[in-house]
Design an enzyme around this catalytic site. Structure first.
Site, short mmCIF file in Angstrom:
data_model
loop_
_atom_site.label_atom_id
_atom_site.label_comp_id
_atom_site.label_asym_id
_atom_site.label_seq_id
_atom_site.Cartn_x
_atom_site.Cartn_y
_atom_site.Cartn_z
N THR A 157 -9.72 5.80 4.71
CA THR A 157 -10.91 5.39 5.35
C THR A 157 -12.40 5.36 4.58
OG1 THR A 157 -11.25 7.85 6.73
CG2 THR A 157 -10.02 6.23 7.79
N LYS A 183 -5.20 11.86 2.18
CA LYS A 183 -6.08 11.00 2.13
C LYS A 183 -7.85 11.78 3.20
CE LYS A 183 -8.37 9.31 5.15
NZ LYS A 183 -9.53 9.75 6.57
N THR A 194 -10.78 13.18 9.27
CA THR A 194 -9.40 13.76 8.60
C THR A 194 -9.24 13.82 7.00
OG1 THR A 194 -9.37 12.43 11.04
CG2 THR A 194 -7.28 12.92 9.18
N GLU A 276 -17.64 12.56 -0.45
CA GLU A 276 -18.89 11.81 -0.73
C GLU A 276 -20.39 12.49 -0.98
OE1 GLU A 276 -19.40 10.04 3.00
OE2 GLU A 276 -17.21 9.14 3.19
N ASN A 398 -24.30 11.26 5.29
CA ASN A 398 -24.24 11.57 6.69
C ASN A 398 -25.11 11.23 7.51
OD1 ASN A 398 -21.02 12.30 6.28
ND2 ASN A 398 -21.93 13.16 5.00
#
Lengths: 403, 403
Positions: A157, A183, A194, A276, A398
């Site tokens: 994703t 992932k 996830t 991230e 975020n």
């Protein structure tokens, strides 16, 4: 940031697995978003799931399926782009229907189809799109390295790179192959979630044997790392064993356990490095604890301290914040026995500042990865925990609200 | 951001206290950094301290002093600019010496001098500078509002504004005055620390009575808020009662408890609003819990979730992240019974998305302060917890490493 992983270079394809990926139209981007991994002669399986009580529909369905089938799995069906979480009874019904249909197409009972979903939370799963795409998905399956790579790409994703780890072990003239695909990049991005991990291998083992081996490996890899401390609603690690290598797990228990741990640790490292906004990876080592549990408790508290994580973003060798986090971890230790190393340098001896080269500590922390050791002088147990800094980029990603 | 506080407008000076502030040269800025508050006829006292095991020298000395004096305090001596923490035995010796010297100058035993320090961790306290300044400090004390204001300014470190809350209650023709002074903005800024709170009043009460009342007020104010979840090594809340109003605490227990709670809540709000990088204050209300403890546990987990805090920074009404944080809080609840309100709007009903006006929710979250309610349908207990968003500015401030 990138770190080299030996286990990533070559794919050792286990016998008895075929892969497929198609575009079902769940992702707005139009990229592949529905995948299948089939154990062509079936597989024994074990799984560990998120401990979050808010578990997505596929987690509930997958857990029940494994229990109903006695640990047999014929295929894994994963969609990306929608987590099928907080979707209530319709979400559960949609997930079950997809398993039934996939089972029909493969000639397997519904409880041998293991479902996963990853993506946005709280939006109904577009089940029709998936059902329409299933025949294409099943038809396209291939037992090839290329097909496994397509599988790895299509489950992503917000990840920036696909995540593989593969290795093999030998038993006489026979070879056991392990291939892990994952992932995840923290539980990150607006409403995205996830970590999903699938490990395919061709060892022969009972579901109970697989469970024990997987738990041990997961504890020292996926359960010993954190980007932001938030646990996802969909986290799943699934181990599938086709048995086609002809090697029994109990014959190579130690070797297999080690190989599985290496695969899990490599995947965990790849997930962390793809976190991230991550600029620095920190390998925390808490030593001389009375128990592994208390070492983990301290490691987690340090790893989740905002003050510590922001100091790492600036490569600031601010050991006072680390010591303060140790002090609030809930372990009744004596702070005057705590010593802290940044890289190779002792920066805090027995709770008090040590003389050290600040520039060198700053430079060590500025590497892609840096080790920090915390010694408690209480016992002989230890824990290693991998975590990251907290950067403005993380907050940007975020906090980004798209109206 | 600013929020109006009624209790801030007027100072109701309690009888029996004098204040003083001087520049001892601890702060590099040259601003006042050493203060005294004297209970001119002595005071009964109660304190609550940081639960962090890494406690600064003044916390250890202050706790021991209160115990040795049976809860009597003649004066508080506070320095800002250096926390005297992680400074080992020399730090303890320096703190004790300052108390002895201040006691001599005031004609009081050392154990009636209550010390505090706030500032950088791990750097030896410049005790000589303080000892040299003590006579000036003692000489300059005054029972005036202006002197109290100087006290409030001189204890600041990274705060942008001084923090006051004052009120009065009546008992027949007698008046009881309460004046609270605080510093703190999260445990923030490189190596800076600490929330310090001093509440002066002229009620007549035993140390045990004060302790009970203070604990209740602190639990529902300072222990129900968080900027970053890091507890300081120096946190101290001290309540001093001169008795000079002639009003006994037990005559006005309810009224006094309420006034003290209001003072504490106002100071807590002021600290939260001065939190570094804070753009949005969130008043979390966890309702229908089985116990206050489980409500607090859920509130804390939500308040410390990086994903939730970053969503708030973007005023993103992402209830999925809140629900996921509730699910990992360690309370064995049923997620399908959880409902969430943002402002006045129901956004999640029984664990599933409710229809709501997203723009309005975004706009509500974009106010200086916004309420979020989480209902569990498990019981009748509740907790209110005040917290903040996590902004890029917070990271900038705390990642800023000055070589």
């Amino acid at each position: 940031m990138t770190v080299p992983y030996e286990l990533q270079k070559t794919i050792h394809l286990p016998q008895g697995f075929a892969f497929s990926a198609v575009t079902a139209g769940i992702k707005a981007s139009g990229r592949p978003d529905l995948v299948l991994a089939e154990a062509t002669s079936g597989a024994n399986a074990a799984a560990v799931f998120t401990k979050n009580l808010v578990a997505a529909a596929p987690v509930e369905v997958g857990r029940a399926a494994l229990s109903a089938s006695g640990g047999r799995v014929r295929a894994v069906v994963v969609n990306s782009g929608n987590a099928n979480c907080a979707t209530g009874k319709p979400g559960l019904a949609a997930c079950r229907r997809i398993c039934r249909e996939a089972g029909k197409l493969l000639g397997a009972p519904a409880e041998e189809i293991f479902p996963s979903s990853t993506g946005i939370i709280g939006v109904p799963l577009p089940a029709e799109k998936i059902l329409v795409a299933l025949p294409r998905l099943v038809q396209g399956r291939q037992a090839s390295e290329e097909a496994a790579r397509h599988f790895a790409h299509a489950i992503l994703t917000t990840d920036t790179v696909p995540k593989f780890a593969s290795t093999q072990i030998f038993s006489g003239k026979k070879t056991v192959h392990l291939l892990g695909i994952a992932k995840g990049s923290g539980m990150i991005h607006p409403q995205m979630a996830t970590m999903l991990v699938y490990i395919f291998c061709d060892i022969a083992a009972s579901p109970a044997e697989l469970k024990k081996t997987l738990r041990e490996a997961a504890d020292r890899s996926f359960n010993s790392m954190s980007v932001d401390g938030d646990t996802s609603t969909n986290d799943t690690v699934l181990l599938l064993a086709s048995g086609l290598s002809g090697v029994l797990l109990r014959e190579v228990q130690a070797k297999f356990g080690k190989a599985l741990l290496e695969v899990c640790q490599s995947l965990a490292d790849q997930i962390i490095c793809d976190g991230e906004g991550v600029q620095h990876v920190i390998r925390l080592s808490v030593e001389q604890a009375r128990s592994r549990e208390e070492a983990m408790q301290i490691a987690r508290t340090v790893a989740h301290s905002l003050l510590v994580k922001t100091a790492w973003a600036g490569a600031d060798p601010n050991w006072g914040r680390i010591l303060a986090a140790v002090g609030r971890a809930g372990v009744r230790l004596d702070p005057y026995q705590v010593s802290i190393y940044i890289g190779e340098q002792l920066v805090c001896r027995n709770g008090v500042a040590a003389r050290f080269d600040e520039k060198r500590a700053h430079s060590d922390l500025n590497q892609a990865a840096c080790g920090i050791r915390i010694q408690l002088k209480r016992g002989r147990e230890s824990a290693i925990f991998t975590t990251t800094d907290l950067t403005t980029e993380y907050v940007h990603i975020n906090a980004d609200y798209s109206t």
